[in-house]
Design a protein around this motif. Sequence first.
Motif, PDB file in Angstrom:
ATOM      1  N   UNK A  89       0.809  -1.216   0.000  1.00  0.00           N
ATOM      2  CA  UNK A  89       0.000   0.000   0.000  1.00  0.00           C
ATOM      3  C   UNK A  89       0.840   1.263   0.000  1.00  0.00           C
ATOM      4  N   UNK A  90       2.163   1.115   0.120  1.00  0.00           N
ATOM      5  CA  UNK A  90       2.981   2.316   0.274  1.00  0.00           C
ATOM      6  C   UNK A  90       4.189   2.392  -0.642  1.00  0.00           C
ATOM      7  N   UNK A  91       4.360   1.447  -1.528  1.00  0.00           N
ATOM      8  CA  UNK A  91       5.516   1.454  -2.428  1.00  0.00           C
ATOM      9  C   UNK A  91       5.066   1.365  -3.879  1.00  0.00           C
ATOM     10  N   UNK A  92       5.809   2.047  -4.737  1.00  0.00           N
ATOM     11  CA  UNK A  92       5.551   1.943  -6.169  1.00  0.00           C
ATOM     12  C   UNK A  92       6.020   0.592  -6.669  1.00  0.00           C
ATOM     13  N   UNK A  93       5.271   0.043  -7.607  1.00  0.00           N
ATOM     14  CA  UNK A  93       5.726  -1.140  -8.311  1.00  0.00           C
ATOM     15  C   UNK A  93       5.917  -0.737  -9.766  1.00  0.00           C
ATOM     16  N   UNK A 102      -1.874   3.320  -5.116  1.00  0.00           N
ATOM     17  CA  UNK A 102      -3.253   3.041  -4.755  1.00  0.00           C
ATOM     18  C   UNK A 102      -4.283   3.614  -5.710  1.00  0.00           C
ATOM     19  N   UNK A 103      -3.826   4.126  -6.858  1.00  0.00           N
ATOM     20  CA  UNK A 103      -4.747   4.648  -7.866  1.00  0.00           C
ATOM     21  C   UNK A 103      -4.399   3.997  -9.200  1.00  0.00           C
ATOM     22  N   UNK A 104      -5.399   3.409  -9.849  1.00  0.00           N
ATOM     23  CA  UNK A 104      -5.172   2.753 -11.138  1.00  0.00           C
ATOM     24  C   UNK A 104      -6.339   3.016 -12.073  1.00  0.00           C
ATOM     25  N   UNK A 112     -11.318   5.465 -12.962  1.00  0.00           N
ATOM     26  CA  UNK A 112     -10.154   5.392 -12.076  1.00  0.00           C
ATOM     27  C   UNK A 112     -10.560   4.691 -10.797  1.00  0.00           C
ATOM     28  N   UNK A 113      -9.660   3.885 -10.261  1.00  0.00           N
ATOM     29  CA  UNK A 113      -9.926   3.051  -9.105  1.00  0.00           C
ATOM     30  C   UNK A 113      -8.973   3.460  -7.985  1.00  0.00           C
ATOM     31  N   UNK A 114      -9.525   3.819  -6.828  1.00  0.00           N
ATOM     32  CA  UNK A 114      -8.719   4.157  -5.652  1.00  0.00           C
ATOM     33  C   UNK A 114      -8.902   3.054  -4.623  1.00  0.00           C
ATOM     34  N   UNK A 115      -7.788   2.585  -4.057  1.00  0.00           N
ATOM     35  CA  UNK A 115      -7.890   1.512  -3.072  1.00  0.00           C
ATOM     36  C   UNK A 115      -6.813   1.665  -2.002  1.00  0.00           C
ATOM     37  N   UNK A 116      -7.134   1.162  -0.815  1.00  0.00           N
ATOM     38  CA  UNK A 116      -6.197   1.143   0.311  1.00  0.00           C
ATOM     39  C   UNK A 116      -6.551  -0.048   1.179  1.00  0.00           C
ATOM     40  N   UNK A 121      -7.572  -5.963   4.731  1.00  0.00           N
ATOM     41  CA  UNK A 121      -8.950  -5.641   4.377  1.00  0.00           C
ATOM     42  C   UNK A 121      -8.951  -4.291   3.670  1.00  0.00           C
ATOM     43  N   UNK A 122      -9.742  -4.185   2.597  1.00  0.00           N
ATOM     44  CA  UNK A 122      -9.849  -2.912   1.888  1.00  0.00           C
ATOM     45  C   UNK A 122     -10.694  -1.941   2.707  1.00  0.00           C
TER      46      UNK A 122
END
Length: 152
Positions: A89-93, A102-104, A112-116, A121-122
């Motif tokens: 949740x905190x590093x770029x791939x 967390x945004x794709x 656009x999809x935001x997730x954390x 658990x989301x």
Amino acid sequence: MAGKKFGRLLVVQRAGSNPANGNVRWLCQCECGNKVVVDGYSLRCGQTKSCGCLKREISKQSSKCNPAFQKNVGKATNLVNKDGISFTSSKFTKRNKSGVIGVSYDKQSDSWYAHLMIDYKYVLSKTFKHFEDAVAARREAEKKYYGKKLDN
């Protein structure tokens, strides 16, 4: 192609065509017993050799030969940083194309999809029409759950 063998896969019958590229797809029986539908090109060029069991076996063998990996098996603390934030949740791939963790972008829905994810658990999983709205939602969730914005 029915009756031909490619790696661990035996072609059973035709299973339609791939709408994305028009290639014929084939139902195959793997040596392990699983059935899988595979693009004909992937079979012929050797890209797909099993239902996935071959990759799992190779990974299992590789991990047994890697002392550093074995030393850390089962340690959930290796999956989070010092603040308890999941590295995923905190590093770029290298797959990140948006420039924001967390945004794709989802081509199928044109959104656009935001997730954390917190504790597996989301806590945020929402789609937005505009990139800026998805980024704002992700930033707000970071502030709420981490108490700060991540550096990205």
